[in-house]
Write a protein that holds these residues in place. Structure first.
Motif, PDB file in Angstrom:
ATOM      1  N   VAL A 222       1.271  -1.033  -0.046  1.00 34.78           N
ATOM      2  CA  VAL A 222      -0.206  -0.236  -0.324  1.00 34.78           C
ATOM      3  C   VAL A 222       1.028   1.208   0.094  1.00 34.78           C
ATOM      4  O   VAL A 222       2.101   1.129   0.703  1.00 34.78           O
ATOM      5  CB  VAL A 222      -0.851   0.025   1.325  1.00 34.78           C
ATOM      6  N   ASN A 223       0.913   2.199  -0.688  1.00 29.29           N
ATOM      7  CA  ASN A 223       1.810   3.536  -0.702  1.00 29.29           C
ATOM      8  C   ASN A 223       0.889   4.113  -0.130  1.00 29.29           C
ATOM      9  O   ASN A 223      -0.437   5.000  -0.027  1.00 29.29           O
ATOM     10  CB  ASN A 223       1.374   4.260  -2.024  1.00 29.29           C
ATOM     11  N   VAL A 224       1.857   4.578   1.236  1.00 28.08           N
ATOM     12  CA  VAL A 224       0.628   5.084   2.383  1.00 28.08           C
ATOM     13  C   VAL A 224       1.822   6.919   2.073  1.00 28.08           C
ATOM     14  O   VAL A 224       1.439   7.887   3.198  1.00 28.08           O
ATOM     15  CB  VAL A 224       1.424   4.852   4.084  1.00 28.08           C
ATOM     16  N   GLY A 225       2.612   7.528   1.173  1.00 31.20           N
ATOM     17  CA  GLY A 225       3.407   8.494   0.803  1.00 31.20           C
ATOM     18  C   GLY A 225       2.283   9.888   0.738  1.00 31.20           C
ATOM     19  O   GLY A 225       0.751   9.385   0.805  1.00 31.20           O
ATOM     20  N   GLY A 226       2.650  11.045   0.365  1.00 33.35           N
ATOM     21  CA  GLY A 226       1.627  11.618   0.330  1.00 33.35           C
ATOM     22  C   GLY A 226       1.373  11.901  -1.283  1.00 33.35           C
ATOM     23  O   GLY A 226       1.229  12.484  -1.675  1.00 33.35           O
ATOM     24  N   SER A 227       2.002  11.537  -2.172  1.00 35.28           N
ATOM     25  CA  SER A 227       2.325  11.391  -3.665  1.00 35.28           C
ATOM     26  C   SER A 227       2.331   9.958  -3.952  1.00 35.28           C
ATOM     27  O   SER A 227       2.156   8.994  -3.516  1.00 35.28           O
ATOM     28  CB  SER A 227       3.152  12.345  -3.842  1.00 35.28           C
ATOM     29  N   ALA A 228       1.067  10.257  -5.501  1.00 39.74           N
ATOM     30  CA  ALA A 228       1.504   8.368  -6.220  1.00 39.74           C
ATOM     31  C   ALA A 228       2.995   8.732  -6.866  1.00 39.74           C
ATOM     32  O   ALA A 228       3.965   9.142  -6.914  1.00 39.74           O
ATOM     33  CB  ALA A 228       1.347   8.833  -7.512  1.00 39.74           C
ATOM     34  N   ALA A 229       3.192   6.885  -5.979  1.00 36.39           N
ATOM     35  CA  ALA A 229       4.845   6.660  -6.720  1.00 36.39           C
ATOM     36  C   ALA A 229       4.637   6.558  -8.103  1.00 36.39           C
ATOM     37  O   ALA A 229       3.447   5.496  -8.363  1.00 36.39           O
ATOM     38  CB  ALA A 229       5.039   5.484  -5.564  1.00 36.39           C
ATOM     39  N   SER A 230       5.936   6.444  -8.653  1.00 41.98           N
ATOM     40  CA  SER A 230       6.790   5.950 -10.242  1.00 41.98           C
ATOM     41  C   SER A 230       8.141   5.041  -9.986  1.00 41.98           C
ATOM     42  O   SER A 230       8.519   5.210  -9.246  1.00 41.98           O
ATOM     43  CB  SER A 230       6.263   7.133 -10.906  1.00 41.98           C
ATOM     44  N   SER A 231       7.646   4.637 -11.160  1.00 44.53           N
ATOM     45  CA  SER A 231       8.650   3.533 -11.623  1.00 44.53           C
ATOM     46  C   SER A 231       9.197   2.920 -10.246  1.00 44.53           C
ATOM     47  O   SER A 231      10.079   2.260 -10.134  1.00 44.53           O
ATOM     48  CB  SER A 231       9.788   4.230 -12.146  1.00 44.53           C
ATOM     49  N   VAL A 232       8.446   1.841  -9.645  1.00 43.11           N
ATOM     50  CA  VAL A 232       8.446   1.120  -8.843  1.00 43.11           C
ATOM     51  C   VAL A 232       8.744  -0.287  -8.901  1.00 43.11           C
ATOM     52  O   VAL A 232       7.821  -0.866  -9.305  1.00 43.11           O
ATOM     53  CB  VAL A 232       7.064   0.712  -7.652  1.00 43.11           C
ATOM     54  N   SER A 233       9.737  -0.477  -8.471  1.00 41.20           N
ATOM     55  CA  SER A 233      10.285  -1.813  -8.412  1.00 41.20           C
ATOM     56  C   SER A 233      10.345  -3.089  -7.115  1.00 41.20           C
ATOM     57  O   SER A 233      10.708  -2.795  -6.190  1.00 41.20           O
ATOM     58  CB  SER A 233      12.001  -2.432  -9.247  1.00 41.20           C
ATOM     59  N   VAL A 234       9.896  -4.237  -7.438  1.00 41.45           N
ATOM     60  CA  VAL A 234       9.968  -5.331  -6.523  1.00 41.45           C
ATOM     61  C   VAL A 234      10.325  -6.694  -7.240  1.00 41.45           C
ATOM     62  O   VAL A 234      10.450  -6.539  -8.359  1.00 41.45           O
ATOM     63  CB  VAL A 234       8.263  -5.771  -6.786  1.00 41.45           C
ATOM     64  N   SER A 235      11.317  -7.121  -6.888  1.00 36.04           N
ATOM     65  CA  SER A 235      11.831  -7.998  -6.625  1.00 36.04           C
ATOM     66  C   SER A 235      12.170  -9.570  -5.790  1.00 36.04           C
ATOM     67  O   SER A 235      12.334  -8.448  -4.826  1.00 36.04           O
ATOM     68  CB  SER A 235      13.443  -7.986  -7.705  1.00 36.04           C
ATOM     69  N   THR A 236      11.571 -10.543  -6.404  1.00 41.75           N
ATOM     70  CA  THR A 236      12.227 -11.893  -5.369  1.00 41.75           C
ATOM     71  C   THR A 236      12.707 -12.546  -5.939  1.00 41.75           C
ATOM     72  O   THR A 236      12.813 -12.948  -6.950  1.00 41.75           O
ATOM     73  CB  THR A 236      11.177 -12.109  -5.202  1.00 41.75           C
ATOM     74  N   ALA A 237      13.742 -13.712  -4.419  1.00 42.67           N
ATOM     75  CA  ALA A 237      14.407 -14.708  -5.581  1.00 42.67           C
ATOM     76  C   ALA A 237      13.997 -15.717  -4.530  1.00 42.67           C
ATOM     77  O   ALA A 237      13.113 -16.092  -3.747  1.00 42.67           O
ATOM     78  CB  ALA A 237      15.952 -14.055  -4.489  1.00 42.67           C
ATOM     79  N   LEU A 238      13.678 -16.070  -5.444  1.00 41.61           N
ATOM     80  CA  LEU A 238      12.964 -17.980  -5.923  1.00 41.61           C
ATOM     81  C   LEU A 238      13.883 -18.667  -5.129  1.00 41.61           C
ATOM     82  O   LEU A 238      15.272 -19.210  -5.097  1.00 41.61           O
ATOM     83  CB  LEU A 238      12.689 -18.589  -7.333  1.00 41.61           C
TER      84      LEU A 238
END
Length: 76
Positions: free
Chosen positions: A1-17
């Protein structure tokens, strides 16, 4: 959930299997986000933007294999 004060852009998420012999990534099952990547055992997602108060669902599937299941483990 974006709890910041503005929209987030170019958010990157990764996970190692995890490298365990008794389950494996299901090829092509990565979903969600604006773009996705699979490099080796790392899955990655990019969200072009995420509005304040919004969340995103990013998924992938794993399947149990027929070999390498430890004794006493009945489900993965």
């Amino acid at each position: 959930v974006n709890v910041g004060g503005s929209a987030a852009s170019s958010v990157s998420v990764s996970t190692a299997l995890p490298a365990l012999p008794y389950y494996a990534y299901v090829p092509g099952s990565i979903a969600g986000g604006s773009s996705r990547s699979v490099v080796g055992n790392t899955l990655g997602w990019t969200l072009s933007s995420l509005a304040v108060g919004s969340s995103a669902t990013l998924t992938f599937q794993m399947a149990s294999t027929s070999t390498g299941i430890p004794d006493g483990l009945t489900s993965v």
